[in-house]
Design a protein around this motif. Structure first.
Motif, mmCIF file in Angstrom:
data_model
loop_
_atom_site.group_PDB
_atom_site.id
_atom_site.type_symbol
_atom_site.label_atom_id
_atom_site.label_comp_id
_atom_site.label_asym_id
_atom_site.label_seq_id
_atom_site.Cartn_x
_atom_site.Cartn_y
_atom_site.Cartn_z
ATOM 1 N N THR A 2 0.846 -1.189 0.000
ATOM 2 C CA THR A 2 0.000 0.000 0.000
ATOM 3 C C THR A 2 0.886 1.245 0.000
ATOM 4 O O THR A 2 1.850 1.344 0.748
ATOM 5 C CB THR A 2 -0.921 -0.005 1.238
ATOM 6 N N ARG A 3 0.500 2.199 -0.854
ATOM 7 C CA ARG A 3 1.259 3.466 -0.968
ATOM 8 C C ARG A 3 0.364 4.634 -0.564
ATOM 9 O O ARG A 3 -0.743 4.779 -1.089
ATOM 10 C CB ARG A 3 1.751 3.673 -2.395
ATOM 11 N N SER A 74 -0.627 6.892 -8.581
ATOM 12 C CA SER A 74 0.308 5.907 -8.017
ATOM 13 C C SER A 74 0.033 5.580 -6.551
ATOM 14 O O SER A 74 0.654 4.666 -6.008
ATOM 15 C CB SER A 74 1.749 6.391 -8.182
ATOM 16 N N ASP A 76 -2.544 4.728 -3.088
ATOM 17 C CA ASP A 76 -3.764 4.051 -2.640
ATOM 18 C C ASP A 76 -4.555 4.914 -1.662
ATOM 19 O O ASP A 76 -5.715 4.626 -1.378
ATOM 20 C CB ASP A 76 -3.397 2.730 -1.954
ATOM 21 N N GLY A 77 -3.926 5.918 -1.102
ATOM 22 C CA GLY A 77 -4.565 6.799 -0.137
ATOM 23 C C GLY A 77 -3.683 8.005 0.112
ATOM 24 O O GLY A 77 -2.554 8.085 -0.406
ATOM 25 N N ASN A 106 -12.126 6.180 -4.953
ATOM 26 C CA ASN A 106 -11.984 4.939 -4.173
ATOM 27 C C ASN A 106 -10.664 4.863 -3.413
ATOM 28 O O ASN A 106 -10.072 3.789 -3.281
ATOM 29 C CB ASN A 106 -12.170 3.710 -5.081
ATOM 30 N N LYS A 107 -10.248 5.998 -2.913
ATOM 31 C CA LYS A 107 -9.037 6.062 -2.095
ATOM 32 C C LYS A 107 -9.391 6.744 -0.773
ATOM 33 O O LYS A 107 -10.290 7.568 -0.704
ATOM 34 C CB LYS A 107 -7.934 6.833 -2.815
ATOM 35 N N SER A 177 -7.627 2.436 2.959
ATOM 36 C CA SER A 177 -6.964 2.286 1.656
ATOM 37 C C SER A 177 -6.941 0.825 1.241
ATOM 38 O O SER A 177 -7.201 0.488 0.077
ATOM 39 C CB SER A 177 -5.538 2.837 1.711
ATOM 40 N N GLU A 178 -6.641 -0.052 2.188
ATOM 41 C CA GLU A 178 -6.609 -1.475 1.900
ATOM 42 C C GLU A 178 -8.010 -2.025 1.656
ATOM 43 O O GLU A 178 -8.227 -2.847 0.769
ATOM 44 C CB GLU A 178 -5.888 -2.216 3.014
ATOM 45 N N ALA A 181 -9.218 -1.302 -1.880
ATOM 46 C CA ALA A 181 -8.394 -1.849 -2.976
ATOM 47 C C ALA A 181 -9.219 -2.598 -4.026
ATOM 48 O O ALA A 181 -8.998 -2.403 -5.226
ATOM 49 C CB ALA A 181 -7.274 -2.712 -2.427
ATOM 50 N N ARG A 184 -10.626 -0.398 -6.607
ATOM 51 C CA ARG A 184 -9.620 0.165 -7.520
ATOM 52 C C ARG A 184 -9.064 -0.908 -8.457
ATOM 53 O O ARG A 184 -8.145 -0.651 -9.221
ATOM 54 C CB ARG A 184 -8.475 0.801 -6.723
ATOM 55 N N LYS A 186 -7.467 -3.680 -7.431
ATOM 56 C CA LYS A 186 -6.205 -4.219 -6.911
ATOM 57 C C LYS A 186 -6.447 -5.488 -6.149
ATOM 58 O O LYS A 186 -7.438 -5.727 -5.568
ATOM 59 C CB LYS A 186 -5.518 -3.203 -6.008
#
Length: 186
Positions: A2-3, A74, A76-77, A106-107, A177-178, A181, A184, A186
């Protein structure tokens, strides 16, 4: 992995935001489950919104918009560090947000604000904007007072309890964020 992007939401000369964002980053990077990156609006030369089509049409044409879109996509949150100017966020941050649409969707987003009343009103405005961009804003936030968390209104010296508030905010941003996912892809 996660970024999470930590966005410095002020471009004003002599801004407090860089020191606040650096503190957020130093606390955040002690985690090993997530990757954090500082994102400084000064590094993206975004004029007043100059795209022909609305961002929701996903037809960016300007090179600066494409660079900004790639950076935001780039992550995720986000943790947005915002000042409070005139009961709202900075014009530079609002403009940067307005350039994009799907890159925000969706972040999760959390807020670290500062001002005479902790930047609370800036965050309230940002929460409304986040909803329109299909972002999940987390409940916890860090509200830093210019009177008690800064020396002479400019040297950042956060009270110890602010670190706990920041860790709670980070926990919530990472969890959401997770959780988002799958939306998104992911």
């Amino acid at each position: 992995m996660t970024r999470i992007g930590i966005i410095i939401g002020s471009t004003r000369p002599g801004r407090n935001g860089a020191a606040v964002a650096q503190w957020v980053y130093e606390v955040a990077k002690q985690r090993t489950d997530v990757e954090f990156e500082l994102v400084d609006l000064l590094d993206y030369k975004l004029p007043h919104l100059d795209e022909v089509y609305p961002p929701s049409m996903d037809q960016y044409q300007q090179p600066h918009t494409l660079e900004w879109a790639n950076k935001i996509a780039s992550f995720d949150g986000f943790v947005i560090v915002t000042p409070e100017y005139n009961h709202s966020t900075s014009g530079a941050l609002k403009n940067a947000i307005d350039f994009l649409y799907k890159e925000w969707n969706n972040k999760a987003v959390g807020f670290v604000s500062y001002g005479s009343v902790g930047g609370a009103r800036a965050v309230e405005h940002l929460r409304l904007i986040a909803g329109e961009l299909q972002m999940a804003d987390v409940r916890s936030q860090v509200a830093l007072s210019l009177f008690t968390d800064f020396e002479n209104f400019s040297t950042f010296k956060p009270n110890d309890f602010q670190r706990d508030a920041l860790n709670t905010t980070l926990d919530q941003v990472v969890a959401w964020s997770e959780a988002l996912a799958p939306l998104r892809g992911k």
